[in-house]
Design a protein around this motif. Structure first.
Motif, short mmCIF file in Angstrom:
data_model
loop_
_atom_site.label_atom_id
_atom_site.label_comp_id
_atom_site.label_asym_id
_atom_site.label_seq_id
_atom_site.Cartn_x
_atom_site.Cartn_y
_atom_site.Cartn_z
N PRO A 11 -84.87 -17.94 40.35
CA PRO A 11 -84.42 -18.39 39.03
C PRO A 11 -83.40 -17.42 38.44
O PRO A 11 -83.35 -16.24 38.81
CB PRO A 11 -85.70 -18.40 38.20
CG PRO A 11 -86.61 -17.46 38.88
CD PRO A 11 -86.24 -17.49 40.33
N PHE A 12 -82.58 -17.94 37.54
CA PHE A 12 -81.63 -17.09 36.85
C PHE A 12 -82.38 -16.04 36.05
O PHE A 12 -83.46 -16.30 35.52
CB PHE A 12 -80.76 -17.91 35.89
CG PHE A 12 -79.80 -18.83 36.57
CD1 PHE A 12 -78.67 -18.33 37.20
CD2 PHE A 12 -80.02 -20.19 36.59
CE1 PHE A 12 -77.78 -19.16 37.83
CE2 PHE A 12 -79.14 -21.03 37.21
CZ PHE A 12 -78.01 -20.53 37.84
N VAL A 13 -81.82 -14.87 35.96
CA VAL A 13 -82.42 -13.81 35.18
C VAL A 13 -81.55 -13.61 33.93
O VAL A 13 -80.35 -13.40 34.04
CB VAL A 13 -82.50 -12.49 35.98
CG1 VAL A 13 -83.08 -11.38 35.13
CG2 VAL A 13 -83.32 -12.69 37.23
N TYR A 14 -82.19 -13.71 32.77
CA TYR A 14 -81.49 -13.58 31.51
C TYR A 14 -81.96 -12.32 30.80
O TYR A 14 -83.11 -11.93 30.93
CB TYR A 14 -81.75 -14.80 30.61
CG TYR A 14 -81.30 -16.09 31.22
CD1 TYR A 14 -79.97 -16.47 31.17
CD2 TYR A 14 -82.20 -16.94 31.87
CE1 TYR A 14 -79.53 -17.65 31.74
CE2 TYR A 14 -81.77 -18.13 32.44
CZ TYR A 14 -80.44 -18.48 32.38
OH TYR A 14 -80.02 -19.65 32.95
N SER A 15 -81.07 -11.74 30.00
CA SER A 15 -81.46 -10.55 29.24
C SER A 15 -82.48 -10.93 28.18
O SER A 15 -82.56 -12.08 27.75
CB SER A 15 -80.23 -9.91 28.58
OG SER A 15 -79.77 -10.73 27.53
#
Length: 134
Positions: A11-15
């Motif tokens: 999955p995308f990793v977001y801040s």
């Protein structure tokens, strides 16, 4: 038409700041959880959300004009929760969840959707007004 179900193993990793801003915008929006649960499965047109249709479907708490509805949906696009649906002719008036929206909804479904505080509303309104990226 068949629907492909692609699951992304990475999955995308977001801040944390991005996730918090998106969560605050989601809970401060005039939309109910039912709208976002529907958007997990299919796109939803503005006409299904605006006016009395939104209340009948359980998408909104009060009737919203199409303009107000579109403005709130566009803000959720800017913070990364939603995207506009595209067909062969171009952009449509329908909306779907982004990967960030899916991740956020999964987290919020495990917990109860929290009620935004006055400071959440004020901070969200300020960010929307000046359109700052934080």
């Amino acid at each position: 038409m068949t629907t492909a179900n692609y699951t992304n193993p990475k999955p995308f990793v977001y801040s944390q700041i991005t996730v918090e801003r998106a969560k605050r915008s989601l809970i401060c929006s005039p939309f109910r959880l039912a709208l976002f649960l529907t958007m997990q499965i299919k796109s939803v047109p503005v006409s299904a959300i605006a006016m009395e249709n939104g209340i009948k479907q359980g998408y909104t708490q009060r009737p919203l004009s199409e303009l107000v509805c579109d403005n709130h949906l566009n803000w959720l696009i800017q913070v990364g929760i939603l995207r506009r649906e595209v067909d062969g002719q171009g952009i449509t008036d329908s909306f779907r969840l982004t990967p960030l929206g899916h991740q956020l909804l999964e987290k919020l479904q495990k917990q109860e959707l929290c009620i935004p505080t006055l400071s959440d509303h004020l901070y969200d309104a300020f960010i929307r007004w000046v359109r700052l990226p934080f």
